[in-house]
Scaffold this motif. Structure first.
Motif, PDB file in Angstrom:
ATOM      1  N   CYS A   1      64.312  18.580  -0.488  1.00 35.74           N
ATOM      2  CA  CYS A   1      64.692  19.057  -1.815  1.00 35.74           C
ATOM      3  C   CYS A   1      65.715  20.179  -1.643  1.00 35.74           C
ATOM      4  O   CYS A   1      65.436  21.178  -0.976  1.00 35.74           O
ATOM      5  N   THR A   2      66.906  20.004  -2.211  1.00 36.33           N
ATOM      6  CA  THR A   2      67.956  21.011  -2.038  1.00 36.33           C
ATOM      7  C   THR A   2      67.511  22.377  -2.561  1.00 36.33           C
ATOM      8  O   THR A   2      67.877  23.408  -1.995  1.00 36.33           O
ATOM      9  N   HIS A   3      66.724  22.377  -3.635  1.00 40.73           N
ATOM     10  CA  HIS A   3      66.250  23.649  -4.186  1.00 40.73           C
ATOM     11  C   HIS A   3      65.360  24.380  -3.178  1.00 40.73           C
ATOM     12  O   HIS A   3      65.430  25.609  -3.060  1.00 40.73           O
ATOM     13  N   SER A   4      64.552  23.627  -2.437  1.00 41.70           N
ATOM     14  CA  SER A   4      63.644  24.236  -1.466  1.00 41.70           C
ATOM     15  C   SER A   4      64.368  24.639  -0.188  1.00 41.70           C
ATOM     16  O   SER A   4      64.195  25.756   0.313  1.00 41.70           O
ATOM     17  N   PHE A   5      65.205  23.730   0.353  1.00 35.52           N
ATOM     18  CA  PHE A   5      65.831  24.051   1.633  1.00 35.52           C
ATOM     19  C   PHE A   5      66.846  25.184   1.493  1.00 35.52           C
ATOM     20  O   PHE A   5      67.080  25.935   2.444  1.00 35.52           O
ATOM     21  N   TRP A   6      67.449  25.356   0.289  1.00 33.21           N
ATOM     22  CA  TRP A   6      68.444  26.403   0.111  1.00 33.21           C
ATOM     23  C   TRP A   6      67.829  27.796   0.146  1.00 33.21           C
ATOM     24  O   TRP A   6      68.519  28.788   0.295  1.00 33.21           O
ATOM     25  N   LYS A   7      66.523  27.883   0.043  1.00 32.51           N
ATOM     26  CA  LYS A   7      65.855  29.176   0.191  1.00 32.51           C
ATOM     27  C   LYS A   7      65.962  29.674   1.626  1.00 32.51           C
ATOM     28  O   LYS A   7      65.938  30.885   1.874  1.00 32.51           O
ATOM     29  N   LEU A   8      66.053  28.742   2.579  1.00 33.76           N
ATOM     30  CA  LEU A   8      66.200  29.080   4.001  1.00 33.76           C
ATOM     31  C   LEU A   8      65.188  30.135   4.458  1.00 33.76           C
ATOM     32  O   LEU A   8      65.534  31.110   5.131  1.00 33.76           O
ATOM     33  N   GLY A   9      63.953  29.922   4.049  1.00 32.44           N
ATOM     34  CA  GLY A   9      62.896  30.837   4.448  1.00 32.44           C
ATOM     35  C   GLY A   9      62.701  32.014   3.519  1.00 32.44           C
ATOM     36  O   GLY A   9      61.739  32.767   3.660  1.00 32.44           O
ATOM     37  N   GLY A  10      63.604  32.190   2.565  1.00 34.97           N
ATOM     38  CA  GLY A  10      63.489  33.296   1.619  1.00 34.97           C
ATOM     39  C   GLY A  10      62.731  32.872   0.371  1.00 34.97           C
ATOM     40  O   GLY A  10      61.979  31.899   0.386  1.00 34.97           O
TER      41      GLY A  10
ATOM     42  N   ALA B   1      67.208  15.004  -2.621  1.00 29.01           N
ATOM     43  CA  ALA B   1      67.615  15.149  -4.021  1.00 29.01           C
ATOM     44  C   ALA B   1      67.509  16.613  -4.418  1.00 29.01           C
ATOM     45  O   ALA B   1      66.921  17.432  -3.704  1.00 29.01           O
ATOM     46  N   ALA B   2      68.105  16.932  -5.566  1.00 23.83           N
ATOM     47  CA  ALA B   2      68.004  18.292  -6.107  1.00 23.83           C
ATOM     48  C   ALA B   2      66.732  18.406  -6.930  1.00 23.83           C
ATOM     49  O   ALA B   2      66.437  17.535  -7.749  1.00 23.83           O
ATOM     50  N   HIS B   3      65.965  19.467  -6.698  1.00 26.72           N
ATOM     51  CA  HIS B   3      64.697  19.694  -7.414  1.00 26.72           C
ATOM     52  C   HIS B   3      63.759  18.490  -7.282  1.00 26.72           C
ATOM     53  O   HIS B   3      62.960  18.220  -8.172  1.00 26.72           O
ATOM     54  N   TYR B   4      63.886  17.777  -6.185  1.00 26.85           N
ATOM     55  CA  TYR B   4      63.153  16.515  -6.008  1.00 26.85           C
ATOM     56  C   TYR B   4      61.640  16.718  -6.003  1.00 26.85           C
ATOM     57  O   TYR B   4      60.907  16.042  -6.713  1.00 26.85           O
ATOM     58  N   GLN B   5      61.194  17.655  -5.175  1.00 23.83           N
ATOM     59  CA  GLN B   5      59.752  17.862  -5.054  1.00 23.83           C
ATOM     60  C   GLN B   5      59.160  18.570  -6.272  1.00 23.83           C
ATOM     61  O   GLN B   5      57.978  18.419  -6.574  1.00 23.83           O
TER      62      GLN B   5
END
Length: 205
Positions: free
Chosen positions: A118-127, A78-82
């Protein structure tokens, strides 16, 4: 209210209507959507529960999660799930005297045992920077659910008892997140969408 100016009361009422929906202690869940692939993998199936009875909605969601968990537990996405949805849903379960499902309550889980993405977290891709759901949709050339309405409109729709709009908004959010993950995995998006009706959403429409 004694001693409080009428203008201040109006301002407090406005703030409550606009902001309370984002606080689990003051808000309530009136619409929840889920999406999953059909068994043959050709359709994206969505299901929504909407209405005034929050306990019914939460129990329906927990029952579905229980069936998923017992048959073939997979990641929840989900988006912003966590950061928002997950703790919000867990808190509203507890406030309603309902035990959050195992798939929802990962507050004490080891990081490698958490089955959520969480799309918000994974989209950071380590950043350190991420992006909104709308921005990610735009990057992947996908339709944004925010074209229908956005989070700021939720309170207005609720007080107008427009559960149909809330249902459509939740469904669109869910579909967009699913398509983002398919883009991320490099697989074709599942364009055929089928909405599964249920008694709760029928009562609220």
């Amino acid at each position: 209210n004694e001693g409080v100016a009428e203008e201040d009361l109006r301002e407090l009422q406005y703030l409550y209507e606009q902001k309370a929906a984002f606080k689990a202690e003051f808000a309530k869940i009136v619409s929840v959507s889920v999406a999953f692939l059909s068994k043959d993998g050709t359709k994206l199936l969505t299901q929504n529960w909407s209405g005034e009875d929050e306990s019914e909605i939460l129990n329906a969601l927990n029952n579905l999660l229980d069936r998923v968990y017992k048959s073939n537990p997979k990641f929840q996405i989900a988006a912003h799930y966590q950061l928002f949805d997950l703790p919000f849903i867990c808190k509203r379960n507890l406030i309603n005297g309902i035990s959050p499902h195992t798939l929802l309550d990962n507050s004490n889980s080891k990081p490698w045992l958490i089955s959520t993405i969480c799309t918000h977290s994974f989209w950071k891709l380590g950043g350190t920077s991420s992006a909104s759901l709308s921005a990610i949709c735009a990057a992947f050339n996908l339709p944004s659910p925010k074209d229908l309405m956005n989070g700021a409109d939720v309170a207005e729709k609720y007080f107008a008892k427009d559960f149909e709009a809330l249902k459509n908004y939740c469904n669109s959010d869910t579909i967009s997140v699913f398509w983002i993950i398919q883009k991320w995995k490099g697989v074709p998006i599942t364009e055929e969408v089928q909405h599964i009706p249920n008694q709760l959403s029928a009562n609220a429409s």
